[in-house]
Design a protein around this motif. Structure first.
Motif, PDB file in Angstrom:
ATOM      1  N   GLU A   1       0.835  -1.210   0.000  1.00  0.00           N
ATOM      2  CA  GLU A   1       0.000   0.000   0.000  1.00  0.00           C
ATOM      3  C   GLU A   1       0.867   1.256   0.000  1.00  0.00           C
ATOM      4  O   GLU A   1       0.551   2.246  -0.659  1.00  0.00           O
ATOM      5  CB  GLU A   1      -0.943  -0.003   1.206  1.00  0.00           C
ATOM      6  CG  GLU A   1      -2.036  -1.054   1.124  1.00  0.00           C
ATOM      7  CD  GLU A   1      -2.970  -1.019   2.327  1.00  0.00           C
ATOM      8  OE1 GLU A   1      -2.989   0.016   3.035  1.00  0.00           O
ATOM      9  OE2 GLU A   1      -3.664  -2.020   2.563  1.00  0.00           O
ATOM     10  N   MET A   2       1.949   1.234   0.777  1.00  0.00           N
ATOM     11  CA  MET A   2       2.875   2.371   0.784  1.00  0.00           C
ATOM     12  C   MET A   2       3.490   2.554  -0.589  1.00  0.00           C
ATOM     13  O   MET A   2       3.556   3.680  -1.121  1.00  0.00           O
ATOM     14  CB  MET A   2       3.973   2.152   1.823  1.00  0.00           C
ATOM     15  CG  MET A   2       5.041   3.244   1.890  1.00  0.00           C
ATOM     16  SD  MET A   2       6.325   3.213   0.576  1.00  0.00           S
ATOM     17  CE  MET A   2       7.089   1.615   0.873  1.00  0.00           C
ATOM     18  N   MET A   3       3.956   1.463  -1.182  1.00  0.00           N
ATOM     19  CA  MET A   3       4.599   1.559  -2.494  1.00  0.00           C
ATOM     20  C   MET A   3       3.628   2.106  -3.542  1.00  0.00           C
ATOM     21  O   MET A   3       4.014   2.929  -4.385  1.00  0.00           O
ATOM     22  CB  MET A   3       5.140   0.192  -2.909  1.00  0.00           C
ATOM     23  CG  MET A   3       6.336  -0.255  -2.066  1.00  0.00           C
ATOM     24  SD  MET A   3       7.186  -1.701  -2.720  1.00  0.00           S
ATOM     25  CE  MET A   3       6.050  -3.009  -2.246  1.00  0.00           C
ATOM     26  N   ALA A   4       2.379   1.682  -3.482  1.00  0.00           N
ATOM     27  CA  ALA A   4       1.379   2.168  -4.440  1.00  0.00           C
ATOM     28  C   ALA A   4       1.163   3.676  -4.293  1.00  0.00           C
ATOM     29  O   ALA A   4       1.072   4.402  -5.300  1.00  0.00           O
ATOM     30  CB  ALA A   4       0.068   1.421  -4.251  1.00  0.00           C
ATOM     31  N   LEU A   5       1.103   4.170  -3.050  1.00  0.00           N
ATOM     32  CA  LEU A   5       0.903   5.605  -2.813  1.00  0.00           C
ATOM     33  C   LEU A   5       2.043   6.433  -3.397  1.00  0.00           C
ATOM     34  O   LEU A   5       1.818   7.434  -4.084  1.00  0.00           O
ATOM     35  CB  LEU A   5       0.791   5.882  -1.311  1.00  0.00           C
ATOM     36  CG  LEU A   5      -0.516   5.527  -0.606  1.00  0.00           C
ATOM     37  CD1 LEU A   5      -0.373   5.730   0.899  1.00  0.00           C
ATOM     38  CD2 LEU A   5      -1.671   6.378  -1.144  1.00  0.00           C
ATOM     39  N   TYR A   6       3.274   6.015  -3.111  1.00  0.00           N
ATOM     40  CA  TYR A   6       4.421   6.806  -3.558  1.00  0.00           C
ATOM     41  C   TYR A   6       4.658   6.677  -5.062  1.00  0.00           C
ATOM     42  O   TYR A   6       5.032   7.648  -5.738  1.00  0.00           O
ATOM     43  CB  TYR A   6       5.670   6.441  -2.757  1.00  0.00           C
ATOM     44  CG  TYR A   6       5.743   7.187  -1.452  1.00  0.00           C
ATOM     45  CD1 TYR A   6       6.324   8.448  -1.384  1.00  0.00           C
ATOM     46  CD2 TYR A   6       5.198   6.656  -0.287  1.00  0.00           C
ATOM     47  CE1 TYR A   6       6.377   9.162  -0.193  1.00  0.00           C
ATOM     48  CE2 TYR A   6       5.233   7.353   0.911  1.00  0.00           C
ATOM     49  CZ  TYR A   6       5.830   8.602   0.953  1.00  0.00           C
ATOM     50  OH  TYR A   6       5.864   9.306   2.134  1.00  0.00           O
ATOM     51  N   LYS A   7       4.440   5.493  -5.599  1.00  0.00           N
ATOM     52  CA  LYS A   7       4.610   5.334  -7.050  1.00  0.00           C
ATOM     53  C   LYS A   7       3.577   6.153  -7.812  1.00  0.00           C
ATOM     54  O   LYS A   7       3.880   6.740  -8.855  1.00  0.00           O
ATOM     55  CB  LYS A   7       4.524   3.854  -7.423  1.00  0.00           C
ATOM     56  CG  LYS A   7       5.761   3.059  -7.012  1.00  0.00           C
ATOM     57  CD  LYS A   7       5.658   1.604  -7.437  1.00  0.00           C
ATOM     58  CE  LYS A   7       6.907   0.831  -7.057  1.00  0.00           C
ATOM     59  NZ  LYS A   7       6.853  -0.576  -7.512  1.00  0.00           N
ATOM     60  N   ALA A   8       2.354   6.205  -7.291  1.00  0.00           N
ATOM     61  CA  ALA A   8       1.313   7.017  -7.925  1.00  0.00           C
ATOM     62  C   ALA A   8       1.685   8.494  -7.914  1.00  0.00           C
ATOM     63  O   ALA A   8       1.259   9.263  -8.782  1.00  0.00           O
ATOM     64  CB  ALA A   8      -0.028   6.800  -7.217  1.00  0.00           C
ATOM     65  N   ALA A   9       2.497   8.899  -6.924  1.00  0.00           N
ATOM     66  CA  ALA A   9       2.940  10.299  -6.833  1.00  0.00           C
ATOM     67  C   ALA A   9       4.198  10.559  -7.656  1.00  0.00           C
ATOM     68  O   ALA A   9       4.735  11.668  -7.641  1.00  0.00           O
ATOM     69  CB  ALA A   9       3.191  10.661  -5.368  1.00  0.00           C
ATOM     70  N   GLY A  10       4.701   9.524  -8.353  1.00  0.00           N
ATOM     71  CA  GLY A  10       5.875   9.694  -9.201  1.00  0.00           C
ATOM     72  C   GLY A  10       7.199   9.525  -8.481  1.00  0.00           C
ATOM     73  O   GLY A  10       8.248   9.915  -9.005  1.00  0.00           O
ATOM     74  N   THR A  11       7.182   8.934  -7.287  1.00  0.00           N
ATOM     75  CA  THR A  11       8.400   8.738  -6.498  1.00  0.00           C
ATOM     76  C   THR A  11       9.008   7.373  -6.803  1.00  0.00           C
ATOM     77  O   THR A  11       8.319   6.356  -6.768  1.00  0.00           O
ATOM     78  CB  THR A  11       8.090   8.817  -4.990  1.00  0.00           C
ATOM     79  OG1 THR A  11       7.517  10.098  -4.705  1.00  0.00           O
ATOM     80  CG2 THR A  11       9.354   8.642  -4.161  1.00  0.00           C
ATOM     81  N   ARG A  12      10.291   7.356  -7.103  1.00  0.00           N
ATOM     82  CA  ARG A  12      11.011   6.101  -7.347  1.00  0.00           C
ATOM     83  C   ARG A  12      11.544   5.586  -6.017  1.00  0.00           C
ATOM     84  O   ARG A  12      12.191   6.330  -5.262  1.00  0.00           O
ATOM     85  CB  ARG A  12      12.139   6.322  -8.347  1.00  0.00           C
ATOM     86  CG  ARG A  12      11.682   6.922  -9.664  1.00  0.00           C
ATOM     87  CD  ARG A  12      12.832   7.101 -10.639  1.00  0.00           C
ATOM     88  NE  ARG A  12      13.322   5.822 -11.108  1.00  0.00           N
ATOM     89  CZ  ARG A  12      14.383   5.687 -11.920  1.00  0.00           C
ATOM     90  NH1 ARG A  12      15.039   6.763 -12.320  1.00  0.00           N
ATOM     91  NH2 ARG A  12      14.761   4.496 -12.318  1.00  0.00           N
ATOM     92  N   LEU A  13      11.307   4.320  -5.734  1.00  0.00           N
ATOM     93  CA  LEU A  13      11.582   3.754  -4.416  1.00  0.00           C
ATOM     94  C   LEU A  13      12.770   2.791  -4.456  1.00  0.00           C
ATOM     95  O   LEU A  13      12.850   1.921  -5.326  1.00  0.00           O
ATOM     96  CB  LEU A  13      10.348   3.021  -3.886  1.00  0.00           C
ATOM     97  CG  LEU A  13       9.092   3.869  -3.673  1.00  0.00           C
ATOM     98  CD1 LEU A  13       7.914   2.978  -3.305  1.00  0.00           C
ATOM     99  CD2 LEU A  13       9.325   4.922  -2.590  1.00  0.00           C
TER     100      LEU A  13
END
Length: 319
Positions: A280-292
């Motif tokens: 869920e965290m990864m989905a939130l940040y990826k949707a915001a354009g953040t590379r993890l």
């Protein structure tokens, strides 16, 4: 068939090494152009295979040369299931935010980044995975220690006094903002009970500007504290965010979108029992354009000001 296998092998190696080797550096760019030129001009499998072997060999050499921690500015140490961040202040000195809970891993990180002096130690909050290895720092002579004014046990205060008997211990309180040159305490949670969520939300949040990069270090703050942080600030435009709470699911749904971070670092241990980093965290940040990127996969993570790249201590892919 052989050529196709070689192409797949080279592509897989290059992609796995994408953030481990700064591919947009001049040596890497020249190497890639030469390889593509040779590949296009010849139809001989033998020549193509030889070119591929040379390409891989040179990538390995560049990997060894360019990923030493040279002109780094801010780093996330691979300390397992815990946090430890370094903000470089001089050639052999740094501010440390948290220590993790594994003395051997913390020592390895300090050796990797050639640190001899810790100017300031910040303990974001009083959980073992953020301060458990701080006895290692006795030999690194911190000038002062900063802790949150909220929930602090007497046992922790005793440990501090034993390990750092002559060090000034400062307490950052709720609503206070403190500036220390290139880094700033921008939020401290309210005084906490001993519940895990309260202690997490009482943590110290730090903004750092290091070598041309903006970084936000979120400790383990959860939804409530993230909401206060969002409502108290304007346009963030952060380069690097140290994701809160090792990438747990407890993230404010609008927080990642408001941050607009280019890169997200997740400090997390291998095979942990908490499902970190959480999908869920990864989905939130990826949707915001953040590379993890995670310490679990990449080892130490750091920003190099010479190449303007995020580098890692071992080859990895983004999450």
């Amino acid at each position: 068939v052989v050529s196709a296998q070689v192409i797949c092998w080279v592509a897989e190696f290059a992609l796995d090494s994408w953030f481990h080797i700064p591919l947009f550096s001049i040596p890497s760019a020249v190497l890639i152009i030469l390889f593509i030129g040779i590949w296009r001009k010849t139809h001989s499998n033998d020549v193509r295979v030889s070119a591929s072997i040379l390409f891989i060999t040179f990538l390995v050499v560049l990997n060894l040369i360019e990923t030493t921690a040279g002109d780094w500015r801010i780093a996330a140490c691979d300390v397992g299931q815990g946090d430890s961040i370094l903000i470089r202040t001089a050639e052999h000195s740094a501010v440390m935010v948290d220590t993790g809970d594994d003395p051997a891993k913390l020592r390895a990180c300090l050796e990797y980044f050639d640190i001899e002096i810790i100017q300031t130690l910040v303990i974001s909050h009083i959980h073992q995975d953020h301060y458990g290895a701080f006895e290692v720092l006795d030999e690194f002579r911190p000038e002062n220690v900063v802790i949150p004014k909220g929930y602090v046990t007497e046992s922790f205060r005793y440990q501090l006094s034993k390990i750092f008997p002559e060090v000034i211990v400062g307490e950052a309180g709720y609503g206070q903002r403190h500036s220390y040159g290139q880094w700033h305490i921008i939020q401290v949670g309210e005084e906490a009970s001993d519940s895990g969520t309260d202690v997490n939300n009482s943590g110290i949040v730090i903004y750092a500007f290091a070598g041309g990069v903006d970084a936000l270090l979120l400790a383990d703050i959860e939804v409530t504290a993230q909401q206060k942080l969002v409502s108290s600030a304007g346009d963030w435009g952060i380069d690097i965010v140290k994701i809160a709470h090792h990438g747990s699911r407890y993230q404010h749904p609008e927080f990642a979108k408001e941050l607009k971070a280019k890169i997200g670092w997740v400090s997390v241990g291998q095979d942990n029992s908490y499902s970190h980093p959480h999908p869920e965290m990864m989905a939130l940040y990826k949707a915001a354009g953040t590379r993890l990127f995670s310490t679990e996969e990449c080892g130490h993570l750091y920003f190099d000001s010479s190449s303007k790249s995020i580098l890692t201590s071992r080859a990895c892919s983004e999450l």
